[in-house]
Scaffold this active site. Structure first.
Site, PDB file in Angstrom:
ATOM      1  NE  ARG A 181      63.550  52.793  21.667  1.00 40.05           N
ATOM      2  CZ  ARG A 181      62.330  52.715  21.154  1.00 40.05           C
ATOM      3  NH1 ARG A 181      61.326  52.284  21.911  1.00 40.05           N
ATOM      4  NH2 ARG A 181      62.107  53.064  19.917  1.00 40.05           N
ATOM      5  CE1 TYR A 204      55.296  59.980  27.785  1.00 37.25           C
ATOM      6  CE2 TYR A 204      57.331  58.958  28.489  1.00 37.25           C
ATOM      7  CZ  TYR A 204      56.509  59.414  27.479  1.00 37.25           C
ATOM      8  OH  TYR A 204      56.894  59.300  26.177  1.00 37.25           O
TER       9      TYR A 204
END
Lengths: 669, 641
Positions: free
Chosen positions: B498, B561
């Site tokens: 990320r 998820y």
């Protein structure tokens, strides 16, 4: 026909598309080639490829159906296998067998027929493009208006023409009676449902699971008629909710991301069934569907039925509509395969949605000049000077356009020509003699009894009314306000609250006859005020509504427009108060009202023929039932009507323009 | 993004996380520094008399986390400062450092995947502010009386800007984004305290009550629910109570197979220390490198191997909590009790609103003899879910079983390191050919389930066969250990990735839910579609990446998820856009029968849905506990309620 864009002034957002004539190409190229051309429509992106036969297996093995089968088996004591077999038979009777070869046959045959019957078949191509987009993204439900048997053949024909996925169509079981044709329709995508299966759990389960499976798998767009049956009066019918509930439920249960509802307006310049409908409304039962009957109908082929306009409306996303109205998580605590009555919140959402869709259908109905002329002629049953008719038609055209009517008025043609060609197309309904236009009354054979003459006159009035009815949705709200103004006070000045009460009474009274969305009374009242003010018919200084000097023609036209309904309902009221015997059964009601009205007309006490229409009689009764002025009581096998004469009497009074005391009115509202 | 799920274990077979030699190297350096600091503190400690102080005196602190976390960890991103992804001069992706299996490797396909998936380019950088701008940090507003009394206890504390900022956030996108942008902070803790033991915490809480100071417990700092954000409306002095120095295993009871542990210990230390004695807890959330035992208790954490070991609520035997009203504990360690509602369940998931978890007794297990990864390829997601459902039905789930959707499968492939030999390349090619051409799997549809088996060798092999047999009935093909292992790598490097994305205009986040089996497919499809649609409507110019995996199976449902990322070039306020989309996605989850959270918790991010989720009566019940335990709202992080 030249494509043209009609622009609505009522709602600047309501921009309408132009039309293309799909027959034009058919007149210039080979029908056979057209019927055999490559057909490769785009499909729903989530489509699970499956054949019609696999579909049946999926349905029969679904958790939903298995649950009901076990339930029915436990209740009836029959073995589940037997119930399963029953379900299989039901499905067999119901299921379509969509086949491209049959579709091609229809494409060929209908091309020939359409070219003979109609001048133009016009479709808004932008609507088609929107539909094409929608089909790929979400399951699509096609919701056409229903005026003719032609509707669903026409729909499939158009979708085939534009290379769009062919729909599966919910059709009434009565078609199945037509041996060969029934099977042909089945192979062109129709599936058949019984007209009534109220308590039959198994039937309902098979039916709803069948429809949902096709929807979820993206098998094909699903098509059905919200109005449930063909409207014999050309007014939109109040929607039936069963199928809509079924196609919306997968969204609430999260089984699909969204469902798109596509309102489709099919407008006929002349309906094939025109005089048939009038007779049916007058109590001549409709002929049973049979193949030979269809062949007899071939003489229809020799007549000119003008144009058809098919308008594919903006797809309506159920997800967007339901936003903030239905909490989907209320479905979380119950297994999704167990059938459950929809919650109140959901029911009212579906009801509301159904009404909105029907209104969208109405909005996009194309109106021909004749519709305006018919409205005028019906207010002048004794006939009109052609010049007056022409002049008033032009006036009415202006009014209709400023109320956002979707009017198809030929470009650049002189008014006189428009009027005369309309009269020519509808020469069966109106004729010109000596410069006067009047309704044609069918010449009966042999000696004529007064009843027969009356009957013939009624046929032509009701046929003509079916054209006037097409424009009612445009004028309905201001017209009800005009009537309210007339009723509330004969003076020029009316106070708001009384006026609103009066409007609201009419709104309630007529909500079976017209499409009035539940709960929209205030909004409709405001719209009515807005429209009347906009055309200068009234002014609204502060809390008053005042008729202007130039408003007189408009208001009196509106009063005249609704007059038949007011009178018709009054006749029903009077019948119930004066004539109805104790123990009047529901079955007797219609013939009894009819003969009561016939008596009145023959005696010269009534000039309203429309009250002879069973449609109006049914609607009036439904309204009285809703207002608790009449109750239904089931005695043995008969349903008896119990009349509260006081209540019916005072409703009669209000309809007749006798304003009751404020208190009494409020109590009822 | 990362709190739970899992990361690779440290055992014989799992070598992907911090490899032992590397981590001990960095720990050595860190600990050296710690010892020096501890030396200074020693003086204070010696002043304190009494048994408690002695008890607290740490034997050489073995913990990974120093008080000055910023010395080894990024102040504005995930994880260790020395480990990060970057595109090198050749445009190839690399993972720096030495801690992980991927460390020092070149990942040749990542750039293509990255650019193609997001429409991003390695030439368009959006670099982060290099260092903390101290002037952006509001000055500490200290409660002098509290500070005076605290000094007297000898418990170390700090009010340096860097320490305070580090504890002002978790790892939500908006928090990290703000750090990177160098935004001004609205509210950060005014000071940080580092208790060494339970009795230190008792003292701190007493002083906080005495001086009306707001306490916010801070464990691993891996929250993704805005739980660590200081309420801006808080006017009292805010003290961040950092539990990282309470990191000892106090005792191990081999007869009952339980260990008594200080709650500040982080997952990797707990496992490492237990391993030294031949045990493990088996609790391995994805964040276990950094998240703490107390944090797990406070958020109802879930570990990837819960099928064997259970979730945190199954693992704890006893919890000790310091609250403003005193210490909550039970009188015995009976394995199950019928003594009214379990008071542990007021603590589990209380998210720091009631007190500080100081010590936990939890179950331990002998380290399993054998571990084996595995993977199964399915033609599509539907088949994969059906298989997982069947495995759950037969109650034969391996320690971990996860189903990645096609997007994630491709993502996983993009993380393949450079292959060393032509032969491996050739074998890979053959496998791919077999699956896509011979078996007719569509490479844009196929999905992969990753498996981890544990136990004694024979049973693992038996178990493996059973699971593969079930998979075969759903069209699944065994796809090797390597693919399985790679799947688990993804879960712990994703957080580092990320940061890479944010260097190139890509924002990303994850969120989770739990949902009944029959709704799994519908929920996944609808949530993805909702995200795509919301992005479009909110002006996101590029197709977002939406991906999901089923990460846990239960008898009655599964944990799902989601990853969600998009290229934000052209957006004025990407964080706001992101938040609106996530909000819509959560609404969609709830409408599709999913829960508010499976293991991330509620924090402040999802508070608005609590009433809807547990009814207003339920919220009232929780509120009344809060009112009783903490009437003055000393634990004022305002999570949950």
């Amino acid at each position: 026909m030249a494509s043209k864009t009609l622009y609505s002034q009522r709602d600047p957002m309501l921009k309408r598309d132009g039309f293309e004539d799909i027959l034009e190409e058919r007149r210039n190229s080979s029908d056979l080639k057209y019927a055999l051309r490559c057909y490769a429509p785009v499909l729903y992106k989530g489509v699970t490829p499956c054949k019609a036969n696999m579909l049946k297996n999926i349905v029969l093995q679904s958790d939903q159906l298995r649950y009901v089968i076990n339930q029915v088996s436990q209740e009836s004591g029959e073995a589940p296998d037997i119930i399963q077999e029953e379900a299989s038979v039901i499905l067999e009777e119901m299921a379509h067998r969509l086949q491209i070869s049959t579709v091609r046959f229809f494409a060929f045959a209908l091309s020939k027929a359409f070219k003979t019957l109609f001048q133009h078949v016009c479709v808004n191509e932008e609507g088609i493009q929107r539909l094409q987009q929608a089909i790929q993204e979400h399951p699509v439900v096609l919701l056409p208006s229903h005026r003719s048997y032609m509707d669903f053949l026409l729909m499939s024909y158009i979708l085939y023409t534009y290379d769009l996925a062919l729909p599966v169509i919910a059709a009434g079981m009565d078609f199945m009676g037509m041996k060969f044709v029934g099977e042909m329709l089945r192979m062109s995508g129709a599936f058949f449902i019984r007209r009534s299966f109220g308590g039959d759990k198994l039937y309902w389960a098979v039916f709803s699971e069948y429809v949902k499976t096709m929807l979820r798998n993206g098998f094909a767009p699903i098509e059905f008629f919200l109005e449930g049956t063909r409207s014999r009066t050309c007014k939109s019918l109040t929607p039936k909710l069963g199928l809509l509930n079924i196609v919306i439920e997968p969204f609430f249960k999260g089984e699909v991301f969204d469902v798109n509802l596509v309102p489709i307006s099919i407008s006929y310049e002349r309906i094939l069934e025109e005089s048939l409908y009038a007779r049916e409304l007058l109590g001549v039962p409709k002929p049973k569907e049979s193949t030979s009957g269809l062949l007899k109908a071939r003489r229809i082929l020799s007549e000119d039925y003008g144009s058809i306009h098919v308008y594919f409306g903006q797809p309506v996303s159920v997800r967007s509509l339901a936003q903030g109205k239905v909490n989907r998580s209320t479905y979380n605590l119950f297994p999704r395969h167990i059938p459950r009555k929809p919650m109140e919140e959901t029911q009212s959402f579906v009801n509301d949605t159904a009404y909105r869709i029907v209104r969208l259908q109405e909005d996009n109905m194309v109106l021909k000049p004749w519709v305006l002329m018919a409205s005028l002629l019906l207010q002048n049953l004794e006939g009109m000077e052609l010049s007056v008719l022409t002049e008033q038609t032009v006036w009415l055209r202006g009014l209709a356009l400023s109320y956002a009517a979707f009017l198809d008025w030929p470009d650049h043609a002189p008014t006189a020509k428009v009027v005369s060609s309309s009269l020519a197309l509808h020469r069966g309904l109106a004729c010109v003699s000596g410069g006067r236009v009047s309704l044609v009354v069918g010449e009966p054979l042999g000696p004529v009894t007064p009843e027969e003459a009356l009957f013939n006159r009624a046929v032509s009035v009701l046929s003509c009314a079916s054209y006037r009815n097409q424009v009612l949705h445009v004028f309905l709200r201001p017209a009800m306000l005009a009537v309210a103004m007339h009723t509330a006070a004969s003076s020029k000045k009316s106070e708001w609250p009384g006026l609103y009460n009066c409007f609201s009474f009419l709104w309630d009274m007529f909500s079976n006859d017209f499409i009035l969305c539940p709960g929209d009374t205030v909004q409709d009242f405001e719209e009515a005020c807005y429209l009347l003010v906009k055309t200068g018919a009234v002014q609204m200084p502060q809390q008053d509504i005042v008729m202007t000097d130039i408003g007189q023609p408009t208001l009196s036209f509106f009063n005249g427009l609704l007059e038949p309904f007011l009178q018709g309902y009054q006749v029903v009221c009077r019948y119930l108060c004066e004539e109805a015997s104790e123990g009047l059964t529901e079955k007797q009601y219609i013939p009894a009202v009819r003969s009561f009205a016939v008596k009145l007309i023959l005696a010269g006490n009534l000039r309203c023929y429309e009250v002879l229409s069973s449609d109006m009689q049914k609607n009036a009764l439904a309204a009285l039932l809703r207002m608790d002025a009449v109750r239904k009581v089931k005695v043995a096998d008969q349903v008896t009507l119990i009349v509260n004469k006081m209540a019916v009497n005072s409703i009669d009074d209000i309809l007749g323009g006798k304003l009751p005391t404020q208190k009494a009115l409020l109590a009822r509202l | 993004m990362l709190t739970s799920d899992s990361c690779l274990s440290l055992h014989k077979h799992g070598s992907s996380m911090a490899s032992d030699s590397n981590s001990s190297e960095s720990q050595r350096i860190a600990q050296q520094r710690l010892r020096i600091i501890a030396g200074h503190l020693q003086k204070h400690k010696d002043d304190d008399s009494g048994t408690i102080a002695t008890e607290c005196k740490a034997e050489a602190n073995k913990g990974t986390v120093p008080r000055k976390r910023q010395e080894i960890m990024k102040w504005n991103g995930w994880g260790y400062s020395d480990s990060k992804f970057l595109f090198n001069k050749k445009g190839q992706a690399e993972f720096t450092g030495k801690r992980y299996r991927l460390s020092g490797m070149v990942l040749p396909s990542l750039q293509d995947w990255f650019e193609n998936t997001f429409g991003a380019s390695v030439n368009h950088k959006s670099p982060a502010t290099p260092a903390l701008n101290a002037s952006a940090v509001p000055p500490a507003s200290l409660n002098e009386a509290f500070v005076e009394d605290l000094k007297a206890t000898g418990i170390p504390f700090s009010h340096e800007a860097e320490d305070r900022v580090f504890r002002a956030h978790g790892h939500c996108l908006h928090e990290i984004f703000a750090l990177r942008e160098g935004k001004k902070f609205e509210r950060v803790p005014d000071m940080v305290v580092w208790p060494n033991c339970h009795s230190d915490v008792v003292k701190i809480v007493e002083l906080a009550c005495k001086h009306n100071v707001c306490l916010i417990p801070y464990g691993g700092g891996t929250s993704v629910t805005s739980a660590l954000e200081c309420p801006p409306e808080e006017t009292r002095c805010i003290v961040s109570l950092d539990t990282s120095q309470m990191n000892r295993i106090l005792w191990i009871d081999e007869k009952n197979l339980v260990a008594h542990v200080e709650a500040g210990i982080i997952g990797q230390d707990l496992e490492r220390l237990l391993n030294e004695s031949g045990y493990c807890t088996g609790h391995e959330p994805d964040s276990m490198e950094f998240s703490s035992l107390g944090g797990w208790v406070a958020t109802r954490a879930s570990g990837m191997k819960k099928n064997v070991y259970g979730n945190i609520e199954d693992l704890v035997i006893h919890i000790k909590v310091v609250t403003p009203r005193g210490v909550i504990e039970k009188s015995c360690q009976g394995p199950r009790m019928s003594t009214g509602p379990d008071i542990h369940h007021f603590i589990l998931g209380s998210e720091g609103t009631l007190g500080v978890v100081t010590e936990v007794t939890m179950k331990i297990r002998p380290i399993p003899e054998y571990q084996k990864y595995g993977s199964v390829v399915f033609p599509n997601f539907e088949a994969g879910v059906a298989c997982l459902r069947e495995v759950a039905k037969q109650r034969c789930a391996p320690a971990s079983i996860r189903l990645m959707d096609n997007e994630q499968f491709q993502f996983g492939h993009a993380l393949k390191p450079q292959v060393s030999s032509i032969f491996t390349n050739f074998v890979e090619g053959l496998k791919k050919f077999y699956i896509t051409k011979f078996k007719g799997f569509d490479p844009h549809q196929l999905v992969v389930a990753t498996l981890l088996f544990e136990g004694d060798r024979e049973r693992v092999l038996q178990h493996e066969k059973q699971v593969y047999d079930i998979a075969a009935t759903f069209g699944g093909l065994a796809a090797g250990e390597d693919n399985g292992q790679r799947g688990y790598i993804l879960t712990f490097v994703i957080a580092y990735l990320r940061d890479l994305g944010m260097d190139y205009y890509v924002v990303a986040e994850s969120f989770e839910t739990s949902v009944p089996w029959d709704r799994v497919l519908d929920l996944c499809r609808n949530v993805k579609e909702r995200i795509n649609r919301e992005c479009k409507e909110r002006g996101v110019q590029f197709q977002p990446l939406t991906s999901c995996r089923v990460t846990q199976t239960y008898d009655a449902g599964a944990c799902v998820y989601f990853y969600f990322a998009f290229n934000y070039r052209g957006l004025a306020d990407p964080v706001h856009t992101y938040e609106r989309v996530e909000h819509a996605a959560r609404e969609e989850i709830l409408a599709n029968g999913g829960s508010l959270s499976h293991h991330h918790g509620v924090g402040k991010l999802r508070k608005e849905w609590m009433k809807e989720s547990i009814s207003s009566l339920g919220v009232g019940m929780l509120q009344s506990v809060k009112d009783y335990v903490d009437p003055d709202n000393i634990f004022g992080n305002r999570n949950l309620l």
